[in-house]
Write a protein that holds these residues in place. Structure first.
Motif, mmCIF file in Angstrom:
data_model
loop_
_atom_site.group_PDB
_atom_site.id
_atom_site.type_symbol
_atom_site.label_atom_id
_atom_site.label_comp_id
_atom_site.label_asym_id
_atom_site.label_seq_id
_atom_site.Cartn_x
_atom_site.Cartn_y
_atom_site.Cartn_z
ATOM 1 N N GLY A 163 0.817 -1.208 0.000
ATOM 2 C CA GLY A 163 0.000 0.000 0.000
ATOM 3 C C GLY A 163 0.853 1.262 0.000
ATOM 4 N N ALA A 164 0.200 2.375 -0.277
ATOM 5 C CA ALA A 164 0.934 3.639 -0.402
ATOM 6 C C ALA A 164 0.056 4.802 0.018
ATOM 7 N N ILE A 165 0.738 5.900 0.341
ATOM 8 C CA ILE A 165 0.045 7.146 0.688
ATOM 9 C C ILE A 165 0.335 8.161 -0.413
ATOM 10 N N PHE A 166 -0.715 8.851 -0.832
ATOM 11 C CA PHE A 166 -0.622 9.773 -1.972
ATOM 12 C C PHE A 166 -0.953 11.193 -1.527
ATOM 13 N N VAL A 167 -0.518 12.147 -2.347
ATOM 14 C CA VAL A 167 -0.714 13.551 -1.968
ATOM 15 C C VAL A 167 -2.193 13.937 -1.971
ATOM 16 N N CYS A 168 -3.002 13.258 -2.786
ATOM 17 C CA CYS A 168 -4.431 13.584 -2.866
ATOM 18 C C CYS A 168 -5.144 12.448 -3.603
ATOM 19 N N PRO A 169 -6.477 12.418 -3.605
ATOM 20 C CA PRO A 169 -7.183 11.326 -4.300
ATOM 21 C C PRO A 169 -7.016 11.356 -5.824
ATOM 22 N N ILE A 170 -6.743 12.525 -6.399
ATOM 23 C CA ILE A 170 -6.477 12.543 -7.848
ATOM 24 C C ILE A 170 -5.205 11.750 -8.113
ATOM 25 N N SER A 171 -4.211 11.968 -7.285
ATOM 26 C CA SER A 171 -2.941 11.262 -7.434
ATOM 27 C C SER A 171 -3.130 9.754 -7.226
ATOM 28 N N SER A 172 -3.891 9.353 -6.196
ATOM 29 C CA SER A 172 -4.069 7.909 -5.966
ATOM 30 C C SER A 172 -4.862 7.288 -7.112
ATOM 31 N N SER A 173 -5.893 7.972 -7.598
ATOM 32 C CA SER A 173 -6.682 7.418 -8.706
ATOM 33 C C SER A 173 -5.840 7.319 -9.978
ATOM 34 N N LEU A 174 -4.987 8.319 -10.207
ATOM 35 C CA LEU A 174 -4.142 8.273 -11.413
ATOM 36 C C LEU A 174 -3.234 7.049 -11.421
ATOM 37 N N THR A 175 -2.742 6.653 -10.243
ATOM 38 C CA THR A 175 -1.858 5.474 -10.223
ATOM 39 C C THR A 175 -2.643 4.212 -10.544
ATOM 40 N N ARG A 176 -3.930 4.208 -10.239
ATOM 41 C CA ARG A 176 -4.767 3.064 -10.600
ATOM 42 C C ARG A 176 -5.031 3.034 -12.097
ATOM 43 N N LEU A 177 -5.130 4.214 -12.686
ATOM 44 C CA LEU A 177 -5.449 4.288 -14.114
ATOM 45 C C LEU A 177 -4.213 4.083 -14.982
ATOM 46 N N LYS A 178 -3.046 4.525 -14.482
ATOM 47 C CA LYS A 178 -1.846 4.470 -15.320
ATOM 48 C C LYS A 178 -0.728 3.607 -14.746
ATOM 49 N N GLY A 179 -0.848 3.184 -13.496
ATOM 50 C CA GLY A 179 0.198 2.356 -12.888
ATOM 51 C C GLY A 179 1.057 3.155 -11.928
ATOM 52 N N LEU A 180 1.572 2.456 -10.916
ATOM 53 C CA LEU A 180 2.421 3.124 -9.918
ATOM 54 C C LEU A 180 3.747 3.559 -10.532
ATOM 55 N N ASP A 181 4.249 2.759 -11.493
ATOM 56 C CA ASP A 181 5.569 3.078 -12.057
ATOM 57 C C ASP A 181 5.586 4.436 -12.758
ATOM 58 N N GLU A 182 4.469 4.802 -13.370
ATOM 59 C CA GLU A 182 4.357 6.105 -14.050
ATOM 60 C C GLU A 182 4.551 7.264 -13.056
ATOM 61 N N PHE A 183 4.216 7.005 -11.782
ATOM 62 C CA PHE A 183 4.256 8.087 -10.782
ATOM 63 C C PHE A 183 5.287 7.801 -9.681
ATOM 64 N N ALA A 184 6.311 7.014 -10.029
ATOM 65 C CA ALA A 184 7.362 6.701 -9.044
ATOM 66 C C ALA A 184 7.904 8.000 -8.456
ATOM 67 N N GLY A 185 8.044 8.032 -7.141
ATOM 68 C CA GLY A 185 8.550 9.240 -6.473
ATOM 69 C C GLY A 185 7.430 10.115 -5.932
ATOM 70 N N ASP A 186 6.215 9.923 -6.448
ATOM 71 C CA ASP A 186 5.087 10.756 -5.987
ATOM 72 C C ASP A 186 4.558 10.304 -4.634
ATOM 73 N N PHE A 187 4.631 9.001 -4.380
ATOM 74 C CA PHE A 187 3.910 8.452 -3.226
ATOM 75 C C PHE A 187 4.860 7.917 -2.171
ATOM 76 N N LEU A 188 4.282 7.705 -1.012
ATOM 77 C CA LEU A 188 5.022 7.166 0.117
ATOM 78 C C LEU A 188 4.677 5.674 0.192
ATOM 79 N N ASN A 189 5.644 4.839 -0.121
ATOM 80 C CA ASN A 189 5.459 3.399 -0.011
ATOM 81 C C ASN A 189 5.389 3.061 1.481
ATOM 82 N N LEU A 190 4.364 2.350 1.907
ATOM 83 C CA LEU A 190 4.219 2.091 3.349
ATOM 84 C C LEU A 190 5.383 1.287 3.922
ATOM 85 N N ASP A 191 6.167 0.661 3.041
ATOM 86 C CA ASP A 191 7.361 -0.050 3.521
ATOM 87 C C ASP A 191 8.562 0.884 3.683
ATOM 88 N N ASP A 192 8.420 2.144 3.266
ATOM 89 C CA ASP A 192 9.534 3.100 3.382
ATOM 90 C C ASP A 192 9.916 3.322 4.842
#
Ligand code: SF4
Ligand code: SF4
Length: 339
Positions: free
Chosen positions: A264-293
């Motif tokens: 799981g991950a934490i995102f700056v906002c719901p637009i950002s979290s939804s975008l990763t679902r639509l385009k993939g997490l790799d497209e937005f690498a660096g945007d989110f906080l990986n809960l394993d960080d």
């Protein structure tokens, strides 16, 4: 090692983390609506005025993490399909929807709670969170977490509350309110509203609620990659600064790049979290906080002002256009300039 003195001098960190923690902790200290507020409110005001800034700064120096506000995105499914939904439901089709499971969201929250010391306010959102079948069990779970201080839920009032859920909210010590969006003025609503029945049940059971009525929305405009420079993307974030940090699990077969945040991950906002679902997490690498960080990344996240997702949004330096509320669409919108 993160330099906490520098961190506390960082304006964005002060705004997004320290001030936000003060505001949500103040709300927690105010307590539930009712008579006890007579003595809680003045106490909360004193704490806010004289103590909370130093309190949270000291905790940062000691490496203690307090999350001020966190939205739990349970699903991208919704009973409505608003053309200008801030959570991008209008871009999802039946084949790429996200829904977490109770086990999945508990696993992500447990990992998060093992690293942080408090979450002052959790907000349960969707799509429509009442589509999440284990909602009563999730309410029980949130209620039992010492580190979660308060929570609320946002609903569009198209699904009536079952008695089981009403009873959970009634006995919950931590639920602050049920936020109901009032869509009676939506011009082309395709589903009946259950507001009257829901409000009756909430009133009968003395469950606090807010009823959010507005006669207009602000147009989110089309979401697509604009190709701005890094500096322009950062500027767009600063003009927006949406405070709705949100969590999604990495469940589902169709999530590209899920190895970047398997738990799981934490995102700056719901637009950002939804975008990763639509385009993939790799497209937005660096945007989110990986809960394993590690813990330091949590602090760093609140100083970050470059999010690739901010390239997909309208230009926030320009004024918003007013539109009627909740205009419904039948289409699955594309992440392109024109459909
Ligand atoms: S009711 Fe509309 S704005 Fe709310 S989540 Fe559903 S589609 Fe989005
Ligand atoms: S993606 Fe960036 S610009 Fe868009 S709403 Fe979220 S924080 Fe604001």
């Amino acid at each position: 090692m993160i330099d906490t003195t520098k961190l506390l001098e960082n304006k964005l960190f002060q705004e997004r983390y320290i001030k936000a923690n003060i505001a949500w902790y103040f709300s927690y200290l105010n307590g539930k609506r009712g008579l006890s507020r007579i003595y809680k409110v003045p106490y909360a005001a004193l704490m806010k005025k004289f103590f909370l800034q130093k309190y949270f700064e000291k905790r940062v120096k000691n490496g203690i993490i307090d999350i001020p506000y966190l939205e739990l995105v349970l699903t991208t499914k919704c009973t409505m399909r608003c053309q200008s939904c801030n959570n991008l439901m209008q871009y999802f089709s039946p084949s790429n929807q996200y829904s977490c499971t109770l086990e999945g969201i508990k696993k992500s929250l447990e990992l998060l709670l093992s690293k942080v010391d408090s979450i002052a306010r959790v907000r349960i959102i969707g799509g429509e969170p009442l589509l999440f079948k284990d909602l009563p069990q999730l309410v029980d779970y949130l209620d039992l977490q010492k580190k979660i201080l308060t929570f609320d839920i946002l609903t569009n009032a198209t699904i009536d509350f079952k008695d089981e859920l009403v009873q959970r909210f009634k006995k919950s010590k931590k639920v602050r309110k049920i936020s109901i969006s009032d869509y009676r003025q939506a011009p082309n609503l395709k589903i009946p509203l259950k507001q009257e029945s829901i409000l009756k049940k909430l009133k009968e059971n003395k469950i606090a609620f807010s009823y959010n009525t507005t006669d207009h929305w602000y147009d989110t405009e089309k979401i697509y990659k604009r190709g701005r420079s890094k500096e322009e993307i950062i500027k767009n974030y600063h003009h927006c600064k949406m405070p709705c940090v949100s969590l999604m699990t990495s469940e589902g077969e169709n999530l590209k790049g899920k190895e970047l945040a398997p738990n799981g991950a934490i995102f700056v906002c719901p637009i950002s979290s939804s975008l990763t679902r639509l385009k993939g997490l790799d497209e937005f690498a660096g945007d989110f906080l990986n809960l394993d960080d590690d813990k330091e990344r949590f602090f760093e996240f609140y100083t970050q002002d470059f999010y690739k997702a901010c390239d997909y949004c309208r230009d926030f330096s320009k004024p918003y256009k007013k539109i009627p509320i909740a205009i419904q669409t039948n289409k699955v919108l594309k992440l392109e300039k024109e459909d």
